[in-house]
Design an enzyme around this catalytic site. Structure first.
Site, PDB file in Angstrom:
ATOM      1  N   SER A   1       0.935  -1.328  -0.271  1.00  0.00           N
ATOM      2  CA  SER A   1       0.235  -0.336  -0.315  1.00  0.00           C
ATOM      3  C   SER A   1       0.505   1.149  -0.289  1.00  0.00           C
ATOM      4  CB  SER A   1      -0.761  -0.012   1.728  1.00  0.00           C
ATOM      5  OG  SER A   1      -0.133   0.386   2.323  1.00  0.00           O
ATOM      6  N   ASP A   2       0.401   2.346  -0.174  1.00  0.00           N
ATOM      7  CA  ASP A   2       0.618   3.464  -0.926  1.00  0.00           C
ATOM      8  C   ASP A   2       0.497   4.323   1.382  1.00  0.00           C
ATOM      9  OD1 ASP A   2       2.539   5.992  -1.173  1.00  0.00           O
ATOM     10  OD2 ASP A   2       1.224   7.054  -2.545  1.00  0.00           O
ATOM     11  N   TRP A   3       1.781   4.482   1.468  1.00  0.00           N
ATOM     12  CA  TRP A   3       2.094   4.794   3.109  1.00  0.00           C
ATOM     13  C   TRP A   3       0.468   5.807   2.946  1.00  0.00           C
ATOM     14  CZ3 TRP A   3       5.363   1.877   0.623  1.00  0.00           C
ATOM     15  CH2 TRP A   3       6.328   1.942   1.882  1.00  0.00           C
ATOM     16  N   GLY A   4       0.294   5.297   4.297  1.00  0.00           N
ATOM     17  CA  GLY A   4      -1.096   5.236   4.866  1.00  0.00           C
ATOM     18  C   GLY A   4      -2.322   4.816   4.074  1.00  0.00           C
ATOM     19  N   GLY A   5      -2.399   4.110   3.017  1.00  0.00           N
ATOM     20  CA  GLY A   5      -2.787   4.198   2.535  1.00  0.00           C
ATOM     21  C   GLY A   5      -3.970   3.218   2.205  1.00  0.00           C
TER      22      GLY A   5
END
Length: 795
Positions: free
Chosen positions: A225-229
């Site tokens: 996942s993208d960071w915090g995604g």
């Protein structure tokens, strides 16, 4: 290698959420080590000390290469692979296991805030170049992680925006580049995007991660996942999302375990995801085994790359190249303090940074003055202007270094316009009015409007050219390197000429891709809209001619001749145009290309494999090729295609017509109606959410209108800090991230301190229920703290 069968249910679940900001979770009792990740689209950004995902704190020094937007102009996959190998070598030397890049999202609009990290508006060019990066990175034992998969086109509300796009456009434009990378370069990981696509978050989309990525393309790596995604960790595991980053804590692991025990998640899906993490670890180079790198050699490669990627847009009366001894006035703040990379998570701490001011004296030119000429913040300064005019009067040629300030381009925000600051344009106008011969050198991560073009004798667009860009620019200006860059994106006359100008970026819940297939040159050539410089355009100090085009459905063969008096490189570009009736499509699309290096007078015949005949057929739900006649066009750019050859294609289906609105049949998509877009989608448009309480997936910027006065105060504080940073000319990346971040991400970015249950309590506070929300949050905190201690003990 530790196998999945050796792990407990909790251990398998724990592997699927990060252990730190850039590290995976280790299982020491099982001999499973942590993997280290680092940002790396154009340089390794390994954080030092307490890591942060945006790069606010210091990072280890690394070579800052030109950004993807620059390298794309080389049209050179082999150069991309060399750069990728250098990136991989530096990552390995720093014990980085996964390099988060390259970025290859399609440039849907020229004001996309992160365009400097992306290659092109064309998926074929983007995919071929990105595949070169991936091959190079992974040749050094480091996993590449192409991003952001997919339809991630704007920065505003990027973590809460829903991309509404028809399936044919999604597959042909926004997925194709990723498909090329996956099938040709076999990356060991891929990063999902923040946004939703047609109502489903990318990291938990079974169509995106299962049907397309794994089933059709054969990807067997890890989806990060993208960071915090990450949104719903259980849905992600089921759909094919492997790893939730950065560090959501053990609450996510417990959610997975409960879902398996409750029968909501098949243990086979959990096993598949855990196996992907273990395989990524097993394939990684052992820490401490990589050889040291030569920073000087990489700096030279960065300079070569910058020179090969610069695009000469204008060269009136052959003012360039400049002969040795030419008296030059070097004007412009960018000559003294270069802008060589963009702002955000990709920012690299360079090993060194060259400036034109420092190098011009060794270039063979005679600098009569080196002056700033204007203020970087755009405020008028008569004293600087007058000094520049006086210096230009003593020079044969004025080298004017213009560009976009740092605050104009950054991750977390989209550009407001395509204009250069007024103070810079006014200086150029004044210099031209004084009779000076002016060569403009641009530093920007994308295109700019050029109403001032007549005031310059020459224009060289260097893009964001990395730490050695100054030397690369001087190499081109002096003729040490013959310019060979070709635009990987269209330069419109004005922003208003682009088809999505009135609805990009979307400020609401939905980002509607109303233009369909007509992105970049596909729109301009089909709709007949004039441009400042077309896709594929670029000048040289020599001349080239193409001849003897022949074509089959598989390839085109063309002879390229250097008809000038010096060595140079030309990019032979081949486009496909369908002649017989059929489904709607742009008037021509890039079908192949070849960069050819030629000595003066030399000819070479090249064979270029052809793509572009197929389309995604909605009726059959499959890729199809329509039988019929196609014209293969060859030339120097999309608007200069003098050679043509017809080919008869035996397809998989017969041509058919569509009952689509005229806008999509003609490409006139600048003002598509709701009804027309609905017809393209094949379903009604989604209804905007009615006003009501905020939810966990609303961005923090929505607190502007929250019921709670405390929430509104928090928004005003964030907004005022952003405004203060804008006034200083340097974007505040943390504030930009927070404003775009949904509430749920609080529970994904705090290493277990905040649980999903606590986020619900926080949102209740924001919605005006202070006491009950506070009570829920405190109680949830206690439960989470106790649960984390128990879970950690079990691990």
């Amino acid at each position: 290698m530790t196998g999945v069968d050796a792990l407990t249910l909790l251990e398998k679940a724990a592997l699927l959420t990060g252990g730190s900001v850039f590290g995976t979770r280790e299982l020491p009792r099982r001999g499973v080590r942590s993997l280290l990740m680092a940002d790396g689209p154009h340089g390794v950004r390994k954080q030092l000390g307490s890591a942060d995902h945006l790069g606010i704190a210091a990072s280890q020094e690394a070579t800052c290469f030109p950004t993807a937007a620059a390298v794309a102009n080389s049209w050179d996959p082999e150069l991309a692979e060399r750069v990728g190998a250098a990136l991989g070598a530096e990552a390995a030397a720093q014990d980085v296991d996964v390099l988060l890049g390259p970025g290859l999202n399609i440039k849907r609009s020229p004001v996309g805030g992160r365009n400097f990290e992306y290659f092109s508006e064309d998926p074929l060019l983007s995919g071929k170049l990105a595949a070169g990066y991936v091959r190079g990175i992974q040749s050094q034992g480091v996993a590449a992680c192409p991003k952001h998969f997919a339809a991630n086109s704007q920065e505003l509300r990027r973590m809460a925006s829903d991309s509404i796009v028809d399936e044919r456009t999604l597959r042909e434009v926004y997925l194709s580049a990723f498909g090329i990378v996956v099938t040709e370069a076999h990356p060991r990981s891929i990063m999902s995007s923040y946004n939703l696509i047609n109502g489903v978050y990318a990291h938990e989309d079974p169509f995106l991660l299962g049907t397309v990525l794994r089933d059709e393309w054969g990807f067997d790596g890890a989806v990060i996942s993208d960071w915090g995604g990450s949104n719903d960790i259980v849905s992600a595991v089921e759909a094919g999302g492997t790893l939730e980053m950065p560090a959501a804590g053990l609450d996510s692991a417990r959610q997975i375990v409960r879902a398996v025990r409750d029968g909501r998640l098949a243990e086979a899906d959990l096993d598949a995801r855990a196996a992907e993490v273990l395989r990524l670890i097993d394939d990684a180079r052992e820490p401490g085994t990589a050889p040291a790198v030569d920073p000087d050699a990489h700096h030279r490669l960065a300079r070569e790359t910058a020179a090969r990627s610069a695009v000469l847009l204008k060269n009136q009366d052959a003012v360039l190249p400049l002969a040795a001894g030419t008296r030059v006035a070097v004007i412009g703040d960018f000559a003294l303090t270069p802008r060589y990379q963009g702002a955000g998570s990709s920012a690299v701490n360079p090993t060194r940074v060259d400036s034109v001011a420092e190098l011009v004296g060794d270039s063979g030119l005679d600098p009569v003055a080196v002056l700033p000429g204007f203020r970087r913040d755009g405020r008028p300064d008569t004293e600087l202007r007058d000094a520049a005019l006086a210096a230009a009067g003593r020079a044969d040629v004025t080298l004017l270094f213009l560009g976009l300030p740092e605050v104009a381009e950054s991750e977390g925000m989209d550009r407001a316009d395509l204009r250069l600051p007024d103070a810079q344009v006014e200086l150029l106008t004044a210099l031209a009015g004084s009779g000076a011969r002016v060569v403009v050198v641009l530093a920007a991560g994308g295109v700019v409007e050029m109403p001032w073009l007549d005031s310059a004798q020459a224009v060289l667009h260097a893009y964001l050219s990395g730490q050695a860009g100054a030397g690369g620019v001087l190499d081109v200006l002096t003729g040490a390197v013959n310019p060979s860059g070709r635009l990987a994106e269209t330069v419109p006359v004005t922003l208003g000429d682009t088809p999505m100008a009135d609805h990009f970026p979307s400020e609401g819940q939905y980002a509607q891709y109303r233009e369909g297939l007509y992105v970049g040159y596909r729109y301009f050539t089909t709709a007949g809209v004039p441009v400042a410089f077309p896709f594929g355009f670029g000048l040289s100090y020599t001349d080239f001619a193409l001849s003897d085009l022949t074509a089959t459905p598989e390839s085109a063969t063309v002879t390229v001749t250097n008809t000038g008096d010096r060595a140079g490189a030309h990019v032979a570009q081949v486009y496909a145009r369908r002649r017989t009736p059929g489904v709607h499509r742009p008037t021509r699309t890039l079908a192949g290309f070849a960069r050819v290096e030629l000595a003066a007078g030399e000819s070479r015949t090249v064979t270029i494999p052809l793509a572009s005949f197929r389309h995604w057929d909605i009726a059959t739900g499959a890729w199809q090729v329509e039988s019929g006649t196609w014209t293969i066009l060859a030339g120097s750019h999309v608007d200069d295609l003098p050679l043509s050859a017809d080919v008869e294609v035996t397809g998989t289906v017969e041509p058919r017509t569509e009952a689509l609105p005229e806008a999509y049949r003609t490409g006139q998509v600048a003002a598509v109606t709701d009804a027309d877009f609905s017809a393209l989608l094949g379903r009604p448009l989604p209804e905007p959410r009615r006003a009501g309480p905020l939810g966990v997936n609303d961005p923090l910027s929505a607190m502007e209108h929250a019921p709670s006065p405390l929430a509104r105060l928090a928004y005003r504080i964030l907004a005022s800090r952003r405004a203060a940073a804008d006034r200083k000319g340097a974007p505040d990346l943390n504030i930009l991230f927070l404003l775009n971040m949904p509430f749920r991400a609080i529970g994904k970015m705090t290493n277990g301190m905040v649980s999903t249950e606590m986020v619900d309590g926080i949102v209740r506070i924001v919605n005006g229920h202070f006491f009950s929300g506070t009570g829920r949050t405190v109680a949830a905190f206690v439960r989470n703290w106790c649960a984390n201690r128990r879970t950690a003990a079990q691990l």
